[in-house]
Enzyme design. Structure first.
Site, PDB file in Angstrom:
ATOM      1  N   THR A  54       8.196   1.665  12.594  1.00  0.00           N
ATOM      2  CA  THR A  54       6.858   1.553  13.157  1.00  0.00           C
ATOM      3  C   THR A  54       6.745   2.034  14.598  1.00  0.00           C
ATOM      4  OG1 THR A  54       5.236  -0.131  13.837  1.00  0.00           O
ATOM      5  CG2 THR A  54       7.503  -0.856  13.676  1.00  0.00           C
TER       6      THR A  54
ATOM      7  N   GLN B 207       0.815  -1.220   0.000  1.00  0.00           N
ATOM      8  CA  GLN B 207       0.000   0.000   0.000  1.00  0.00           C
ATOM      9  C   GLN B 207       0.857   1.282   0.000  1.00  0.00           C
ATOM     10  OE1 GLN B 207      -2.539   0.493   3.432  1.00  0.00           O
ATOM     11  NE2 GLN B 207      -1.115  -0.474   4.846  1.00  0.00           N
ATOM     12  N   LEU B 208       1.960   1.286   0.748  1.00  0.00           N
ATOM     13  CA  LEU B 208       2.810   2.480   0.733  1.00  0.00           C
ATOM     14  C   LEU B 208       3.576   2.574  -0.585  1.00  0.00           C
ATOM     15  CD1 LEU B 208       4.025   4.975   2.062  1.00  0.00           C
ATOM     16  CD2 LEU B 208       5.675   3.492   3.230  1.00  0.00           C
TER      17      LEU B 208
ATOM     18  N   LYS C 202      11.771  -4.755  13.367  1.00  0.00           N
ATOM     19  CA  LYS C 202      11.797  -3.418  12.750  1.00  0.00           C
ATOM     20  C   LYS C 202      12.853  -2.540  13.427  1.00  0.00           C
ATOM     21  CE  LYS C 202       9.529  -2.056   9.881  1.00  0.00           C
ATOM     22  NZ  LYS C 202       9.713  -2.125   8.400  1.00  0.00           N
TER      23      LYS C 202
ATOM     24  N   TYR D 100       7.600  -8.619  15.723  1.00  0.00           N
ATOM     25  CA  TYR D 100       7.589  -7.662  14.612  1.00  0.00           C
ATOM     26  C   TYR D 100       8.330  -6.381  15.015  1.00  0.00           C
ATOM     27  CZ  TYR D 100       5.660  -4.007  11.544  1.00  0.00           C
ATOM     28  OH  TYR D 100       5.503  -2.932  10.695  1.00  0.00           O
TER      29      TYR D 100
ATOM     30  N   ASP E  16      13.091 -10.352  -4.043  1.00  0.00           N
ATOM     31  CA  ASP E  16      12.885 -10.811  -2.673  1.00  0.00           C
ATOM     32  C   ASP E  16      14.034 -10.215  -1.869  1.00  0.00           C
ATOM     33  OD1 ASP E  16      12.845 -12.079  -0.254  1.00  0.00           O
ATOM     34  OD2 ASP E  16      12.714 -14.114  -1.064  1.00  0.00           O
TER      35      ASP E  16
ATOM     36  N   THR F 152       4.946  -7.564   7.269  1.00  0.00           N
ATOM     37  CA  THR F 152       4.046  -6.703   8.050  1.00  0.00           C
ATOM     38  C   THR F 152       2.969  -7.488   8.797  1.00  0.00           C
ATOM     39  OG1 THR F 152       2.745  -6.315   6.049  1.00  0.00           O
ATOM     40  CG2 THR F 152       4.373  -4.642   6.618  1.00  0.00           C
TER      41      THR F 152
HETATM   42  N1  LIG Z   1       0.891  -1.191   7.756  1.00  0.00           N
HETATM   43  C1  LIG Z   1       1.076  -0.455   8.844  1.00  0.00           C
HETATM   44  O1  LIG Z   1       0.141  -0.181   9.619  1.00  0.00           O
HETATM   45  C2  LIG Z   1       2.443   0.081   9.163  1.00  0.00           C
HETATM   46  C3  LIG Z   1       2.616   0.874  10.305  1.00  0.00           C
HETATM   47  C4  LIG Z   1       3.878   1.388  10.583  1.00  0.00           C
HETATM   48  C5  LIG Z   1       4.943   1.098   9.738  1.00  0.00           C
HETATM   49  N2  LIG Z   1       4.752   0.309   8.654  1.00  0.00           N
HETATM   50  C6  LIG Z   1       5.894   0.047   7.777  1.00  0.00           C
HETATM   51  O2  LIG Z   1       5.671   0.723   6.552  1.00  0.00           O
HETATM   52  C7  LIG Z   1       6.262  -0.003   5.482  1.00  0.00           C
HETATM   53  C8  LIG Z   1       5.238  -0.249   4.385  1.00  0.00           C
HETATM   54  O3  LIG Z   1       4.186  -1.011   4.918  1.00  0.00           O
HETATM   55  P1  LIG Z   1       2.850  -1.294   4.103  1.00  0.00           P
HETATM   56  O4  LIG Z   1       1.724  -0.998   5.008  1.00  0.00           O
HETATM   57  O5  LIG Z   1       2.914  -0.671   2.748  1.00  0.00           O
HETATM   58  O6  LIG Z   1       2.962  -2.890   3.992  1.00  0.00           O
HETATM   59  P2  LIG Z   1       2.322  -3.871   2.899  1.00  0.00           P
HETATM   60  O7  LIG Z   1       1.135  -3.249   2.270  1.00  0.00           O
HETATM   61  O8  LIG Z   1       2.201  -5.168   3.616  1.00  0.00           O
HETATM   62  O9  LIG Z   1       3.465  -3.932   1.802  1.00  0.00           O
HETATM   63  C9  LIG Z   1       4.669  -4.582   2.049  1.00  0.00           C
HETATM   64  C10 LIG Z   1       5.125  -5.139   0.730  1.00  0.00           C
HETATM   65  O10 LIG Z   1       6.360  -5.815   0.958  1.00  0.00           O
HETATM   66  C11 LIG Z   1       6.314  -7.008   0.200  1.00  0.00           C
HETATM   67  N3  LIG Z   1       7.223  -7.996   0.742  1.00  0.00           N
HETATM   68  C12 LIG Z   1       7.039  -8.848   1.784  1.00  0.00           C
HETATM   69  N4  LIG Z   1       8.113  -9.631   1.903  1.00  0.00           N
HETATM   70  C13 LIG Z   1       8.986  -9.269   0.931  1.00  0.00           C
HETATM   71  C14 LIG Z   1      10.265  -9.725   0.543  1.00  0.00           C
HETATM   72  N5  LIG Z   1      10.891 -10.716   1.187  1.00  0.00           N
HETATM   73  N6  LIG Z   1      10.866  -9.121  -0.514  1.00  0.00           N
HETATM   74  C15 LIG Z   1      10.242  -8.126  -1.187  1.00  0.00           C
HETATM   75  N7  LIG Z   1       9.030  -7.673  -0.880  1.00  0.00           N
HETATM   76  C16 LIG Z   1       8.414  -8.235   0.188  1.00  0.00           C
HETATM   77  C17 LIG Z   1       4.891  -7.473   0.252  1.00  0.00           C
HETATM   78  O11 LIG Z   1       4.617  -8.340  -0.843  1.00  0.00           O
HETATM   79  P3  LIG Z   1       3.698  -9.640  -0.644  1.00  0.00           P
HETATM   80  O12 LIG Z   1       2.396  -9.112  -0.081  1.00  0.00           O
HETATM   81  O13 LIG Z   1       3.608 -10.187  -2.015  1.00  0.00           O
HETATM   82  O14 LIG Z   1       4.426 -10.515   0.316  1.00  0.00           O
HETATM   83  C18 LIG Z   1       4.141  -6.157   0.111  1.00  0.00           C
HETATM   84  O15 LIG Z   1       3.904  -5.826  -1.224  1.00  0.00           O
HETATM   85  C19 LIG Z   1       6.847  -1.268   6.107  1.00  0.00           C
HETATM   86  O16 LIG Z   1       8.190  -1.033   6.415  1.00  0.00           O
HETATM   87  C20 LIG Z   1       6.066  -1.410   7.408  1.00  0.00           C
HETATM   88  O17 LIG Z   1       6.775  -2.125   8.376  1.00  0.00           O
HETATM   89  C21 LIG Z   1       3.521  -0.201   8.339  1.00  0.00           C
END
Ligand SMILES: NC(=O)c1ccc[n+]([C@@H]2O[C@H](COP(=O)([O-])OP(=O)(O)OC[C@H]3O[C@@H](n4cnc5c(N)ncnc54)[C@H](OP(=O)(O)O)[C@@H]3O)[C@@H](O)[C@H]2O)c1
Length: 282
Positions: free
Chosen positions: A107, A25-26, A135, A131, A48, A72
């Site tokens: 996070t 999503q980001l 992070k 988690y 990956d 995540t």
């Molecule tokens: N979501 C939240 O509420 C939140 C809050 C605070 C911080 N964050 C941080 O913000 C950042 C973005 O989060 P987001 O919400 O956009 O997460 P997201 O929607 O889950 O996107 C993460 C992406 O990373 C991919 N991914 C997972 N494992 C991988 C790997 N080994 N190699 C390459 N790609 C991989 C996933 O692909 P697949 O789905 O195909 O595995 C997914 O497309 C992350 O660093 C997260 O920790 C998130």
């Protein structure tokens, strides 16, 4: 002169930006916010990040790396912390190994949630979940070349997130049970992506930055606002975290604010909600 990391504007070309985790999503929002740049967007299938970058990537001559790829799934990380670390710790080290200015995301879950006033950058982390620990270690591996942006409770028009779950449940049910004893700042990925661009474009110093929506609420408050804005009659039944029995502990309070000069300020979470719903309608 070495052109590798020279100012691309002065070098007469567009900035070359690599986005990891571009299917998330980001990643999706960053693609829009950096549309004026020359962007290479890599999904999980393309790279990956638990594996080192290919030679072609290492020689990619990028000006900026936006590293959003992450494990995540907070609850699954409790059962399999090593796989989570392979992505969140080793993956961040691999992104940093490209030796290019890097933005990486962390996070609110690096904090234990015992405070009752906003967490700032100088507050000591103390993650209570696997988690959160991965992070925090990931932050440390990002190195001196990185802006480390801590953010919270992300939602957007794509992917898995609380907003999309509530819209689905709200359409199906008269009542939804939602946790009312965790307080944070739901942050629209569109606003975070814009703030990322501002931070980089303004040449703000590298290091730790807290960037989250203005205002705060509980998940139950957020659910009520979602139903109100979406025009659903669905009721919210307020429950406790304990009632939900999830494997990973969550911080009870995790509002993030920045104490650093020039930090980007995001709109209120309710404005983020409206902007996201408008994007979904459009
Ligand atoms: N979501 C939240 O509420 C939140 C809050 C605070 C911080 N964050 C941080 O913000 C950042 C973005 O989060 P987001 O919400 O956009 O997460 P997201 O929607 O889950 O996107 C993460 C992406 O990373 C991919 N991914 C997972 N494992 C991988 C790997 N080994 N190699 C390459 N790609 C991989 C996933 O692909 P697949 O789905 O195909 O595995 C997914 O497309 C992350 O660093 C997260 O920790 C998130």
């Amino acid at each position: 002169m070495e052109l590798e990391h020279a100012d691309p504007v002065r070098a007469g070309r567009r900035r070359r930006v690599l986005i990891t985790g571009a299917g998330g999503q980001l990643g999706h929002a960053l693609l829009q916010a950096f549309a004026a740049d020359d962007v290479l967007a890599l999904t999980h299938a393309d790279w990956d990040v638990a594996q080192p970058p290919s030679t072609a990537l290492s020689q990619g001559d990028f000006d900026l790396v936006l590293h959003t790829a992450a494990w995540t799934d907070v609850d699954l990380a409790e059962a399999d912390p090593q796989s989570a670390a392979a992505v969140n710790v080793a993956g961040t080290a691999h992104a940093a190994s490209l030796r290019t200015p890097l933005v990486t995301y962390s996070t609110d879950y690096v904090f234990d949630g015992r405070k009752r006033s906003p967490y700032v950058e100088s507050d000591g982390p103390n993650p209570t979940s696997a988690y959160g620990r991965t992070k925090l270690h990931g932050e440390a591996t990002a190195g001196q070349q990185a802006w480390v942006i801590r953010t919270s409770w992300l939602f957007g028009s794509t992917g898995h997130n609380f907003l999309r779950t509530m819209l689905r449940l709200g359409a199906e049910r008269d009542e939804v049970a939602v946790v009312d004893d965790q307080r944070g700042s739901p942050t629209f990925v569109g606003h975070l992506a814009e703030a990322t661009r501002q931070l980089v474009d303004a040449g703000l110093p590298k290091g730790l930055w807290h960037v989250a929506a203005d205002g705060d609420c509980t998940w139950a408050d957020f659910a009520e606002a979602i139903f109100e804005e979406a025009g659903f009659d669905t009721r919210v039944r307020r429950i406790t975290t304990a009632e939900l029995e999830r494997p990973a502990p969550r911080p009870a309070y995790s509002v993030l604010r920045s104490e650093r000069a020039g930090a980007p300020r995001l709109p209120h979470w309710r404005e983020g909600l409206r902007a996201c719903l408008a994007e979904m309608d459009g």
